[in-house]
Design a protein around this motif. Structure first.
Motif, mmCIF file in Angstrom:
data_model
loop_
_atom_site.group_PDB
_atom_site.id
_atom_site.type_symbol
_atom_site.label_atom_id
_atom_site.label_comp_id
_atom_site.label_asym_id
_atom_site.label_seq_id
_atom_site.Cartn_x
_atom_site.Cartn_y
_atom_site.Cartn_z
ATOM 1 N N THR A 81 0.602 -1.155 -0.072
ATOM 2 C CA THR A 81 -0.007 -0.015 0.076
ATOM 3 C C THR A 81 0.884 1.321 0.039
ATOM 4 O OG1 THR A 81 -1.910 1.116 0.971
ATOM 5 C CG2 THR A 81 -0.151 0.215 2.549
ATOM 6 N N THR A 82 0.319 2.606 0.029
ATOM 7 C CA THR A 82 0.835 3.434 0.031
ATOM 8 C C THR A 82 0.230 4.423 1.235
ATOM 9 O OG1 THR A 82 -0.351 4.750 -1.911
ATOM 10 C CG2 THR A 82 1.444 3.557 -2.201
ATOM 11 N N SER A 83 0.997 5.437 1.575
ATOM 12 C CA SER A 83 0.303 6.346 2.710
ATOM 13 C C SER A 83 1.241 7.629 3.187
ATOM 14 C CB SER A 83 0.306 5.435 4.276
ATOM 15 O OG SER A 83 -0.269 6.216 5.023
ATOM 16 N N ASP A 84 0.741 8.368 3.132
ATOM 17 C CA ASP A 84 1.348 9.841 3.471
ATOM 18 C C ASP A 84 1.628 9.731 5.162
ATOM 19 O OD1 ASP A 84 1.955 11.270 1.325
ATOM 20 O OD2 ASP A 84 -0.201 11.943 1.087
ATOM 21 N N VAL A 85 0.911 8.944 6.066
ATOM 22 C CA VAL A 85 1.078 8.957 7.477
ATOM 23 C C VAL A 85 1.495 7.458 7.896
ATOM 24 C CG1 VAL A 85 -0.178 11.175 7.790
ATOM 25 C CG2 VAL A 85 -1.272 8.751 7.996
ATOM 26 N N VAL A 86 2.194 7.687 9.154
ATOM 27 C CA VAL A 86 2.220 6.314 9.747
ATOM 28 C C VAL A 86 0.948 5.637 9.861
ATOM 29 C CG1 VAL A 86 3.303 4.925 11.763
ATOM 30 C CG2 VAL A 86 4.208 6.955 10.779
ATOM 31 N N PHE A 92 4.569 2.311 0.862
ATOM 32 C CA PHE A 92 5.417 2.837 -0.097
ATOM 33 C C PHE A 92 5.102 4.305 -0.172
ATOM 34 C CE2 PHE A 92 6.283 -1.042 -1.699
ATOM 35 C CZ PHE A 92 7.533 -1.032 -2.102
ATOM 36 N N SER A 93 5.856 5.173 -0.336
ATOM 37 C CA SER A 93 5.317 6.796 -0.562
ATOM 38 C C SER A 93 4.487 6.788 -1.614
ATOM 39 C CB SER A 93 6.603 7.468 -0.941
ATOM 40 O OG SER A 93 7.447 7.061 -2.110
ATOM 41 N N PRO A 94 3.293 7.735 -1.503
ATOM 42 C CA PRO A 94 2.412 7.447 -2.516
ATOM 43 C C PRO A 94 3.046 7.712 -4.109
ATOM 44 C CG PRO A 94 1.603 8.664 -0.618
ATOM 45 C CD PRO A 94 3.120 8.587 -0.346
ATOM 46 N N ASN A 95 3.920 8.583 -3.963
ATOM 47 C CA ASN A 95 4.274 8.908 -5.542
ATOM 48 C C ASN A 95 5.175 7.417 -6.308
ATOM 49 O OD1 ASN A 95 6.607 8.921 -3.606
ATOM 50 N ND2 ASN A 95 7.750 9.752 -5.275
ATOM 51 N N THR A 96 5.149 6.457 -5.489
ATOM 52 C CA THR A 96 5.956 5.295 -6.202
ATOM 53 C C THR A 96 5.101 4.889 -7.044
ATOM 54 O OG1 THR A 96 7.155 5.061 -3.851
ATOM 55 C CG2 THR A 96 6.785 3.153 -5.685
ATOM 56 N N PHE A 97 3.649 4.579 -6.923
ATOM 57 C CA PHE A 97 2.784 3.841 -7.785
ATOM 58 C C PHE A 97 1.722 4.699 -8.363
ATOM 59 C CE2 PHE A 97 4.363 0.684 -4.859
ATOM 60 C CZ PHE A 97 5.024 -0.165 -5.879
#
Length: 865
Positions: free
Chosen positions: A601-606, A678-683
């Motif tokens: 998944t991706t996320s901007d926060v922990v 992952f950081s959101p910009n990855t995908f």
């Protein structure tokens, strides 16, 4: 053995020929195996356990290998989540033989009245199955059951359990996704069922066109597409393993970035093979424990034999036989008896797979191919032989230096001669060989070292417990009651049974308590996971553009429910620090992460339920090189850390990201969490669906959960709802089956403990008879003697039970917290229950073994003496 049967002694002779030793040993054994039956049973039981477990495991592995082609559905399979093979990949594979493609996904099946259930779908093309056959009820061609009918509806075949969950019958119409299907048949046999792994719902077989009609194969869906191939040569000759390996290597080289999960008929399920190996290793160690416990019985039997034949040994030595001859004759007899027990154990162990197949074959979900496996026979025989030597050499060696006079008065004045150095060396070599054999046959050296260390510590502690108990009994002031005074005297007197009873029961009870507490903690972990502030549902395959609407829908139909949603994709780790995973050697508990696809998944926060242990999280709106946060424990198992890179293949595209942080994840809360975030910009821009959880404030209940399930199934037909309670029930069932097998194996050790205890009581029978007769002559009644024995065995059983609770609890704590990474609770009820059972067992067996002794007539015994 009589004086007439002895050879004429030769003055000054210091040795004897092998023929003489054998002749005397055989003559003595003609009198029967009196005193050796417990010895025989202990050796045979332990060898049966070790040989049987190994033979069954080999039978399962061989069955998987022999039927691997059928289970896999071909010679090789290539699978990927979310994307079919490209035309170029398909062309390469289909050029080597017939192919078939299936799609597997979880979805919801619904009736018209709103009742819904989770199902496991397998969507097959017209070539399915390449190997084996599908059996339907009523019998009909598979194509006819799955194709579109005159009514314009596709057909399905489903496992019989769907009739229970949805109260459906043949001919009923079920809604799956956005499509409608007719239940045309019950699925009775599915050749590749094992390849599908654990099913959380009834299996539903439909056509590939039916899956598309259901709207479940769109962009971002989590359908696992698998293409199988049945290889063929130009001359129609069978394709060997070498050709199969070359084919797979060619495919890997042609498409290095494909992100395939490749299986062949020789490794249908690496995870199953690994788990089978671990389970077999564990059960083998349990069997070895029973053999070690039986070794105590061997030592008791040998000591009892020396004591019983002291007159013959005295006569033999008085005629000039050296101590070495006495030792050689006795050792020959012991090895001969051990050979009988070993052969019996080998026969029983080798027959075990055939017996299991005959009695339970129809209930075993795995292919069992029984046979006689020489390696397992060798292993069992070697363990039995070395155990006999390790536990008998000391007792036999002491007879070397016992003078004739000491043998005659051993009953009242036992000899304390120190064991000769050479016999100490013999015992040390036998023990070293036994330990070396454990390491030889057990691939996990760490587990072997822990086991051997724990066994040696247990022996030492039990010896200390016995000595402390004897010293305490000796130090206590003499009670006024004669019964108590006799009981305490029996505990510490010379030749007391205390060490044998404590050792035999202590090991078995500690093992029983350990396994009981492990089982209780696993079940409690599963039960606790379904209570409290944990999710009631997981919702998968939510269209990413409908996340907000879905959250609103759920909270409207179930007020007070909290909903969390994150994007979800499936990816396969292909490299760590630039090194391909094929060259990585992770720790055993972490190897799973490199096999197959993992959720990402991706996320901007922990994420909730995660705590940063090192590194830092990326800022909101981060747009730099791809970053990833990794699970701390898994990172340690894979040998990676902060700053290292990890390459993941998603939808056929490989992305490399740097590890920016490590997290401690609270998996027991069952929230949304992933090993890799992952950081959101990855995908960015990649097609995906969302995963959501719905959590009732107070744990929910059947009525509100079922109501929400019906509502979501009706409004969002392509969304898959997984009820946590149902999953936990499935896991609990699996744990129960596993626990049953473990208990069965541990039962062997408990039986060995009982046998050893019976042997110890039998070994001390002569001393007990002597005491009883003397006390009766002095006026003691049977009631008083019985009361003293009751007190004695109660003290021994209570002390041993206490040790079992403490040692078993400590071992269970280590395994649960360090190996399984669970929280540990000392369940006093089951632990005390096991302790009380040991106490009752000790008292009952002790009294049963001495009841006849109390009935001995003094006159007859004194005349015989």
């Amino acid at each position: 053995m009589t004086a007439a049967s002895l050879p004429r002694a030769t003055p000054g002779r210091t040795g004897s020929s092998l023929a003489t030793v054998l002749r005397l040993a055989v003559r003595d054994l003609r009198g029967g195996l009196s005193g050796f039956w417990i010895f025989l049973a202990c050796i045979a039981l332990g060898v049966t356990a070790i040989t049987g477990v190994g033979s069954v495991a080999d039978g399962l592995a061989e069955g998987l290998a022999v039927q691997g082609r059928t289970i896999l559905g071909g010679d090789a399979s290539f699978s990927r989540v979310g994307a079919l093979l490209s035309p170029e990949e398909t062309a390469l594979i289909s050029a080597r033989g017939r192919t078939s493609t299936i799609g597997e996904v979880r979805a919801m099946a619904r009736r018209a009245d709103g009742n819904a259930t989770l199902i496991d779908i397998k969507a097959a093309d017209a070539s399915y199955p390449l190997v084996g056959s599908v059996t339907l009820d009523p019998p009909q061609p598979l194509a006819a059951a799955l194709d579109k009918g005159p009514d314009g509806l596709f057909g399905i075949a489903a496992d019989a359990t769907i009739a229970v969950r949805l109260e459906s019958k043949i001919g009923d119409i079920l809604d799956i996704g956005t499509g409608r299907f007719v239940l045309r048949a019950t699925l009775r046999q599915e050749p590749d069922k094992l390849a599908g792994g654990i099913a959380l719902g009834p299996r539903v077989l439909m056509s590939a066109d039916g899956l598309r009609a259901a709207g479940l194969a769109g962009p971002g869906s989590l359908v696992r597409w698998t293409t199988r191939v049945e290889l063929a040569k130009a001359d129609a000759a069978p394709v060997g393993d070498a050709d199969l390996t070359r084919f797979v290597d060619t495919a890997k080289a042609a498409f290095p970035q494909a992100g395939w999960d490749i299986r062949t008929r020789r490794n249908v399920s690496p995870e199953f093979d690994r788990n089978l190996g671990r389970f077999t290793q564990f059960l083998t160690l349990v069997g070895l424990t029973s053999l070690v416990i039986g070794g105590v019985g061997v030592a008791n039997a040998v000591r009892a034999t020396v004591e019983r034949k002291r007159a013959s040994l005295a006569i033999l030595k008085s005629l000039g036989a050296p101590g070495g001859l006495v030792f050689a004759i006795s050792l020959t007899q012991v090895l001969a008896v051990a050979a009988v027990g070993i052969l019996a154990g080998l026969a029983a162990g080798a027959a075990l797979p055939f017996v299991i197949l005959a009695l339970f074959g129809q209930y075993i979900p795995f292919p069992l191919d029984p046979s006689v496996y020489p390696r397992e026979l060798l292993q069992g025989a070697l363990y039995g032989f070395l155990t006999t030597l390790a536990f008998s050499l000391g007792a036999l060696g002491r007879a070397h230096d016992i003078p004739v006079s000491a043998l005659f008065r051993d009953q009242i004045d036992p000899d304390q001669t120190r064991l000769r150095r050479r016999y100490q060396i013999y015992v040390g070599l036998a023990v070293a060989a036994l330990i070396g054999t454990v390491f030889l046959f057990t691939p996990d050296w760490r587990l072997s070292a822990i086991y051997m260390g724990a066994t040696l510590v247990a022996f030492g502690l039990l010896r200390l417990v016995a000595l402390a108990l004897m010293r305490l009994a000796r130090a206590l002031p003499h009670p006024r009651r004669m019964e108590t005074r006799l009981a305490l005297g029996n505990i510490h007197r010379p030749g007391a049974l205390t060490p044998s009873v404590v050792l035999s029961l202590g090991l078995g009870l500690a093992l029983l308590v350990t396994l009981t507490l492990i089982d209780v903690n696993i079940r409690r972990q599963i039960a606790d996971a379904g209570t409290g502030d944990v999710p009631s549902f997981f919702f998968a395959d939510i269209p990413s553009d409908q996340q907000d609407a879905f959250k609103q829908f759920v909270t409207t139909h179930a007020p007070g429910v909290s909903v969390a949603a994150v994007p979800m994709m499936r990816g396969r780790i292909v490299a760590l620090r630039g090194v391909p995973v094929a060259q990585i050697k992770p720790k055993p508990g972490s190897a799973f992460a490199l096999e197959g696809d993992r959720g990402i998944t991706t996320s901007d926060v922990v994420p909730d339920g995660s705590t940063l242990t090192s590194g830092a999280w990326w800022p909101v709106g981060y747009s730099g090189p791809p970053l990833v946060s990794f699970d701390k424990g898994l990172a340690e198992g894979l040998g990676i850390g902060l700053g290292d890179t990890i390459s993941v293949n998603v939808l056929g595209r490989t992305v490399t990201a740097k590890i920016a942080s490590l997290r401690q994840i609270e998996w027991e809360k069952l929230g949304i969490n992933f090993f890799m975030v992952f950081s959101p910009n990855t995908f960015a821009g990649a097609p995906h669906s969302d995963l959501a959880t719905a959590t009732f404030a107070k744990g929910g209940g059947d009525a509100p959960e079922v109501a929400l399930l019906k509502a979501v199934a009706g409004a969002y037909p392509t969304v898959t709802a997984i009820r946590v309670k149902d999953v936990l029930q499935t896991l609990d069932h699996l744990v129960g089956q596993l626990a049953l097998a473990i208990r069965g194996a541990s039962g062997v050790a408990i039986v060995a403990s009982i046998l050893v205890l019976a042997g110890a009581l039998a070994a001390g029978r002569r001393a007990r008879v002597y005491d009883a007769v003397v006390l009766k002559v002095l006026g003691a009644t049977r009631r008083r003697l019985l009361a003293s024995l009751l007190i004695e065995y109660a003290i021994l059983g209570g002390a041993t039970a206490l040790f079992g609770i403490l040692a078993g609890g400590g071992a269970a704590y280590f395994i649960v917290t360090r190996v399984m990474d669970f929280g540990f609770t000392l369940a006093w009820g089951p632990a005390i229950g096991a302790a009380l059972s040991a106490l009752v067992l000790t008292v009952v067996l002790g009294l049963a073994g001495t009841w006849r002794i109390l009935g001995e007539k003094p006159a007859s015994f004194l005349r015989a003496s």
